[in-house]
Scaffold this motif. Structure first.
Motif, short mmCIF file in Angstrom:
data_model
loop_
_atom_site.label_atom_id
_atom_site.label_comp_id
_atom_site.label_asym_id
_atom_site.label_seq_id
_atom_site.Cartn_x
_atom_site.Cartn_y
_atom_site.Cartn_z
N ARG A 117 55.44 12.08 15.41
CA ARG A 117 56.68 11.81 14.65
C ARG A 117 57.81 11.42 15.60
NH1 ARG A 117 55.31 16.55 11.86
NH2 ARG A 117 56.94 17.70 12.99
N GLU A 118 57.92 12.12 16.71
CA GLU A 118 59.06 11.92 17.60
C GLU A 118 58.90 10.68 18.51
OE1 GLU A 118 61.87 13.61 17.59
OE2 GLU A 118 61.19 15.01 16.02
N PHE A 119 57.65 10.34 18.87
CA PHE A 119 57.44 9.32 19.88
C PHE A 119 56.69 8.09 19.38
CE2 PHE A 119 58.30 13.22 22.14
CZ PHE A 119 59.19 12.81 23.12
N GLY A 120 56.35 8.06 18.09
CA GLY A 120 55.84 6.86 17.45
C GLY A 120 54.66 6.22 18.14
N ALA A 121 54.79 4.90 18.41
CA ALA A 121 53.68 4.12 18.95
C ALA A 121 53.25 4.61 20.33
CB ALA A 121 54.05 2.65 19.02
N LEU A 122 54.15 5.25 21.07
CA LEU A 122 53.75 5.80 22.36
C LEU A 122 52.59 6.77 22.20
CD1 LEU A 122 56.94 6.67 24.48
CD2 LEU A 122 55.13 5.04 25.01
N ALA A 123 52.65 7.59 21.14
CA ALA A 123 51.57 8.56 20.91
C ALA A 123 50.29 7.86 20.47
CB ALA A 123 52.01 9.57 19.87
N GLU A 124 50.38 6.91 19.56
CA GLU A 124 49.20 6.22 19.05
C GLU A 124 48.48 5.44 20.15
OE1 GLU A 124 50.59 3.75 15.95
OE2 GLU A 124 50.91 5.38 14.52
N GLN A 125 49.22 4.99 21.15
CA GLN A 125 48.64 4.20 22.23
C GLN A 125 48.29 5.06 23.45
OE1 GLN A 125 51.37 0.95 22.98
NE2 GLN A 125 51.45 0.41 20.80
N GLN A 126 48.26 6.37 23.25
CA GLN A 126 47.99 7.30 24.33
C GLN A 126 46.48 7.57 24.46
OE1 GLN A 126 50.31 8.04 26.31
NE2 GLN A 126 49.44 9.63 27.56
N LEU A 127 45.71 6.51 24.60
CA LEU A 127 44.27 6.65 24.80
C LEU A 127 43.91 6.73 26.28
CD1 LEU A 127 44.29 5.75 21.79
CD2 LEU A 127 42.12 4.61 22.25
N ILE A 128 44.90 6.90 27.12
CA ILE A 128 44.64 6.94 28.55
C ILE A 128 44.06 8.30 28.95
CG2 ILE A 128 46.37 5.21 29.09
CD1 ILE A 128 48.25 7.44 29.91
N CYS A 129 43.29 8.30 30.03
CA CYS A 129 42.58 9.50 30.47
C CYS A 129 42.89 9.77 31.94
CB CYS A 129 41.08 9.33 30.28
SG CYS A 129 40.58 9.12 28.55
N GLY A 130 43.32 10.99 32.22
CA GLY A 130 43.70 11.36 33.57
C GLY A 130 42.85 12.48 34.13
N CYS A 131 43.07 12.77 35.39
CA CYS A 131 42.47 13.90 36.08
C CYS A 131 43.60 14.75 36.62
CB CYS A 131 41.57 13.42 37.22
SG CYS A 131 40.83 14.76 38.19
N HIS A 132 43.65 16.02 36.21
CA HIS A 132 44.71 16.93 36.64
C HIS A 132 44.09 18.02 37.51
CE1 HIS A 132 46.76 15.84 32.54
NE2 HIS A 132 46.73 14.82 33.40
N VAL A 133 44.70 18.25 38.65
CA VAL A 133 44.21 19.26 39.59
C VAL A 133 45.23 20.39 39.68
CG1 VAL A 133 43.47 19.75 41.94
CG2 VAL A 133 42.96 17.52 40.91
N HIS A 134 44.78 21.62 39.45
CA HIS A 134 45.61 22.81 39.59
C HIS A 134 45.22 23.55 40.86
CE1 HIS A 134 47.46 23.16 35.49
NE2 HIS A 134 46.44 22.36 35.18
N VAL A 135 46.21 23.99 41.62
CA VAL A 135 45.96 24.84 42.78
C VAL A 135 46.91 26.03 42.71
CG1 VAL A 135 45.84 25.02 45.29
CG2 VAL A 135 45.25 22.86 44.18
N ALA A 136 46.38 27.22 42.93
CA ALA A 136 47.17 28.44 42.82
C ALA A 136 48.26 28.50 43.88
CB ALA A 136 46.26 29.66 42.94
N VAL A 137 49.39 29.05 43.49
CA VAL A 137 50.51 29.31 44.40
C VAL A 137 51.00 30.74 44.16
CG1 VAL A 137 51.26 26.91 44.67
CG2 VAL A 137 52.09 28.24 42.73
N PRO A 138 51.71 31.33 45.13
CA PRO A 138 52.09 32.73 44.98
C PRO A 138 53.07 33.02 43.86
CG PRO A 138 52.13 32.07 47.29
CD PRO A 138 51.97 30.82 46.49
N ASP A 139 54.02 32.11 43.60
CA ASP A 139 55.06 32.38 42.61
C ASP A 139 55.75 31.07 42.25
OD1 ASP A 139 57.21 31.91 44.61
OD2 ASP A 139 56.47 33.79 45.45
#
Length: 377
Positions: A117-139
């Motif tokens: 609703r808020e972002f319109g065509a940006l959402a419908e065209q969001q067929l892109i696929c990424g790779c996200h890497v998480h690494v632990a940190v102390p705080d």
């Protein structure tokens, strides 16, 4: 992943998004409900929905090292491919839809409907696929400072898995067309340099008040403190063509974060590269890919991207040797040097519009069936 500096260790996790396509034409299909149900009920895989019905997401567990992440990604990719085939479609590892229209149906959830609703065509065209890497940190305070240290290397990290040269069957001229699509979101790309956690919170609050992000989870910068985990999350990359490349990325990010935590504790300042300079360099890498030249934000000169990657590996080699991840990095580099990036390989097989050859290359489990030593020798 870690609650105090005394308990901290640089564990990691990897998230990968995959595109669901018609098995014959390669056009995106909205089959996520079926694929997720099959994965969960028949294969015991807790597969996740994404913003559109043509995407699914996998997550590793908290991994002690890159080799554990590699094993898990191979298993997860195999199960996703099996679930997709059972549902009558294909799951492919690609940064953006290479064939057909790049729009999808919004997943039926309260949050995703609100984004639509808020972002319109940006959402419908969001067929892109990424790779996200998480690494632990102390705080959280350390997380913000670590992000400052990682920022200058975002362009190089994005080159490692550049894997989206095509759109609607045509060569875009980019190694990562996904990056261009992604840049249309109002909160995306390299983040500012933050002086503290309080500064990060103030900027995030401003964007939420402005309506350019609905909440903290939509603060989509390429590196950020994760919203619900004590980690730094690097989000700059296309989904990798193979598990080897995903693990190369993950190992580099892990070493960068580990070194940054030490530097923060020692009071070593991060390079305050201007945000706009980083945006230009990231755009250059998304266009040129691993084999091109682009602006080096640390030297101030235009240099081969592959040389900049070598600089990063040399800088991180002591950390990689210490944490046991150097073999994974060497394996990934052999693949890139021997066969090119994901974008390079797509261009090689899609000459003459060979759809089946492209889809076989991009099948989430196909590229990983050969043993790495066989592929890279």
């Amino acid at each position: 992943m870690a609650s105090s500096k005394d308990a901290w260790s640089p564990t990691l996790g990897v998230e990968e998004e995959f595109l669901l396509v018609d098995a014959a034409t390669g056009v995106a299909v909205n089959r996520a409900d079926e694929v997720v149900a099959i994965a969960r009920e028949q294969l015991g895989l807790d597969l996740h929905h994404e913003l559109t019905g043509a995407q699914v997401e996998i997550n590793t567990t908290v991994c002690a090292d890159a080799e554990q992440a590699h094993r898990e990604l191979l298993d997860l990719r195999r199960l996703v491919a099996q679930a997709a085939r059972t549902a009558g479609c294909r799951a492919i590892a690609v940064g953006a839809p290479p064939l057909g229209r790049a729009t999808g149906e919004i997943t039926d959830s309260l949050r995703f409907r609100r984004i639509a609703r808020e972002f319109g065509a940006l959402a419908e065209q969001q067929l892109i696929c990424g790779c996200h890497v998480h690494v632990a940190v102390p705080d959280r305070e350390t997380a913000v400072q670590v992000c400052n240290h990682v920022r200058p290397w975002l362009p190089v990290l994005s080159a490692v898995t550049a894997n989206s040269p095509f759109s609607d069957g045509e060569d875009t001229g980019f190694a990562s067309w996904r990056s261009t699509i992604w840049s249309r979101w109002p909160v995306s790309g390299p983040p500012p340099f933050f002086t503290s956690w309080e500064h990060y919170e103030e900027v995030s609050d401003t964007m939420i008040k402005a309506g350019t992000a609905l909440d903290r989870a939509m603060v989509y910068w390429d590196v950020r403190p994760a919203t619900d985990l004590p980690t730094v999350e690097v989000r700059v990359a296309d989904v990798a063509a193979t598990a080897d490349e995903a693990v190369l990325l993950a190992a580099l990010v892990r070493a960068l974060v580990a070194q940054a935590v030490v530097d923060v504790e020692r009071g070593v300042p991060a390079r305050d590269v201007p945000q706009e300079t980083l945006r230009q360099a990231c755009w250059g890498v998304s266009n040129e890919g691993l084999r091109g030249d682009t602006f080096d934000v640390l030297s101030g000169e235009t240099r081969p991207v592959r040389e900049q990657l070598d600089d990063l590996v040399r800088q991180l080699t002591p950390v990689l040797e210490s944490n046991g991840d150097l073999p994974a990095v060497q394996r990934g580099l052999r693949l890139l040097d021997g066969e090119g990036s994901g974008a390079d390989r797509q261009r090689q097989v899609f000459r003459g519009g060979k759809v089946e050859s492209l889809l076989v290359l991009l099948d989430v489990d196909n590229a990983d069936r050969a043993e790495p030593d066989q592929k890279c020798s």
